[in-house]
Design a protein around this motif. Structure first.
Motif, PDB file in Angstrom:
ATOM      1  N   LEU A  51     -10.657 -18.317  16.335  1.00 37.02           N
ATOM      2  CA  LEU A  51      -9.880 -18.689  15.157  1.00 37.02           C
ATOM      3  C   LEU A  51     -10.740 -18.619  13.899  1.00 37.02           C
ATOM      4  O   LEU A  51     -10.303 -18.121  12.849  1.00 37.02           O
ATOM      5  N   MET A  52     -11.958 -19.129  13.997  1.00 38.45           N
ATOM      6  CA  MET A  52     -12.889 -19.094  12.881  1.00 38.45           C
ATOM      7  C   MET A  52     -13.111 -17.678  12.373  1.00 38.45           C
ATOM      8  O   MET A  52     -12.932 -17.358  11.192  1.00 38.45           O
ATOM      9  N   ILE A  53     -13.511 -16.822  13.298  1.00 41.16           N
ATOM     10  CA  ILE A  53     -13.879 -15.454  12.942  1.00 41.16           C
ATOM     11  C   ILE A  53     -12.675 -14.674  12.423  1.00 41.16           C
ATOM     12  O   ILE A  53     -12.736 -14.022  11.373  1.00 41.16           O
ATOM     13  N   GLY A  54     -11.555 -14.752  13.158  1.00 43.30           N
ATOM     14  CA  GLY A  54     -10.380 -13.977  12.788  1.00 43.30           C
ATOM     15  C   GLY A  54      -9.790 -14.370  11.446  1.00 43.30           C
ATOM     16  O   GLY A  54      -9.518 -13.507  10.597  1.00 43.30           O
ATOM     17  N   LEU A  55      -9.610 -15.660  11.226  1.00 44.59           N
ATOM     18  CA  LEU A  55      -8.975 -16.101   9.987  1.00 44.59           C
ATOM     19  C   LEU A  55      -9.903 -15.955   8.790  1.00 44.59           C
ATOM     20  O   LEU A  55      -9.462 -15.582   7.694  1.00 44.59           O
ATOM     21  N   LEU A  79     -23.545 -19.572  13.842  1.00 47.05           N
ATOM     22  CA  LEU A  79     -24.065 -18.263  14.262  1.00 47.05           C
ATOM     23  C   LEU A  79     -22.967 -17.228  14.483  1.00 47.05           C
ATOM     24  O   LEU A  79     -23.124 -16.053  14.156  1.00 47.05           O
ATOM     25  N   SER A  80     -21.842 -17.659  15.045  1.00 53.11           N
ATOM     26  CA  SER A  80     -20.788 -16.712  15.362  1.00 53.11           C
ATOM     27  C   SER A  80     -20.169 -16.086  14.118  1.00 53.11           C
ATOM     28  O   SER A  80     -19.447 -15.091  14.205  1.00 53.11           O
ATOM     29  N   LEU A  81     -20.452 -16.660  12.938  1.00 55.32           N
ATOM     30  CA  LEU A  81     -19.899 -16.115  11.705  1.00 55.32           C
ATOM     31  C   LEU A  81     -20.459 -14.729  11.393  1.00 55.32           C
ATOM     32  O   LEU A  81     -19.926 -14.016  10.538  1.00 55.32           O
ATOM     33  N   TYR A  82     -21.535 -14.341  12.078  1.00 54.26           N
ATOM     34  CA  TYR A  82     -22.081 -12.998  11.862  1.00 54.26           C
ATOM     35  C   TYR A  82     -21.095 -11.909  12.287  1.00 54.26           C
ATOM     36  O   TYR A  82     -21.219 -10.752  11.889  1.00 54.26           O
TER      37      TYR A  82
END
Length: 300
Positions: A14-18, A244-247
């Protein structure tokens, strides 16, 4: 532990996609709104939705002694971040903006180390460097060298401002829960934005429906849901690990920007996106880090 692992995967997705969709959404909104009015309307929509949610769930308000800190965190994480990002996207493409914002996890790691002695670890630094290499390739692949240094500097400042929000949220998440904390900080970030209220009504009447709908989307989804997800992940594994996953965001932003606003990525940008994802995978699939991650979940 298995249930929490699934929740972690859903939260990160959800974080990455949105957040990836927010960058082209901003570009679409700027077709009809000034950067300041876009930020105000986006936060106002999000705040109103959360106000209704807070009333229905009878959410308790924060303690008086915590209000100044929560207010300041909200200003840094929402008001200042969104204004700076919106202004910069007048001259910087959505893809480039998203990759520059990926410096936030690096800032977060440094601030966490400085203020809280949070361990980052060699595998994470290596993974971060790999991801930043991918980010650099995405930059070169844009072929757009007309964007101003002012825009780049504003995005980096926005990333630093947001990283402060990331680093200082765990204490209040622990005390109030991740949903109330995000709600309070969005309200805190919205209040000072009312200084830009004059002229918003006229702009709404003159803007195209597509520009306004883009902002409605930004206010209801990317402004709220990813912050809930990030706060939840932070409550489990800490700031450095959570961000970290925001990369991965720039790689997905390139694809969404291509489909939504016609920003076509070059091959080297796609290669950079693949390397960015590879850096994140290296970080999370490293045996030592995975062992630490599993132990962290077991003790929650």
């Amino acid at each position: 532990m298995r249930k929490k692992t699934v929740q972690m995967i859903i939260s990160n997705s959800l974080m990455i996609g949105l957040w990836a969709s927010a960058f082209p959404g901003i570009r679409a909104g700027l077709e009809g709104y000034t950067p300041e009015h876009l930020a105000l309307l986006r936060l106002l929509i999000g705040s109103m939705a959360l106000l209704l949610f807070a009333v229905l769930t009878k959410m308790r308000l924060p303690d008086a002694k915590d209000i100044p800190a929560i207010f300041l965190i909200g200003i840094l994480g929402f008001a200042l971040y969104h204004i700076l990002l919106n202004i910069s996207e007048k001259t910087v493409s959505a893809g480039v903006a998203s990759l520059l914002v990926t410096t936030a996890p690096i800032f977060s790691a440094m601030l966490s180390r400085l203020f809280f002695r949070e361990h980052f670890g060699i595998p994470r630094w290596i993974g971060s460097m790999i991801s930043l290499l991918g980010v650099a390739l995405i930059t070169f692949g844009t072929g757009d060298y007309t964007y101003s240094m002012k825009g780049i500097c504003l995005i980096l400042l926005a990333a630093f401002s947001e990283s402060i929000y990331f680093v200082f949220q765990p204490r209040y998440i622990k005390k109030y829960g991740f949903i109330p904390f995000v709600t309070f900080t969005i309200w805190g970030g919205t209040i000072p934005m009312f200084v830009f209220l004059p002229g918003l009504g006229e702009e709404m009447l003159n803007a195209s429906p597509s520009a306004t709908l883009s902002i409605v989307y930004l206010g209801l989804l990317p402004t709220i849901v990813p912050y809930f997800a990030l706060a939840y992940v932070t409550s489990l594994v800490g700031t450095s690990e959570a961000t970290l996953s925001l990369y991965v965001t720039p790689a997905l932003t390139l694809l969404i920007s291509w489909m939504w606003i016609g920003e076509i990525p070059a091959f080297i940008s796609l290669l950079g996106g693949a390397i960015t994802v590879g850096g994140v995978c290296f970080t999370y699939l490293n045996p030592n880090l995975m062992k630490w991650h599993v132990n962290a979940l077991r003790h929650k």
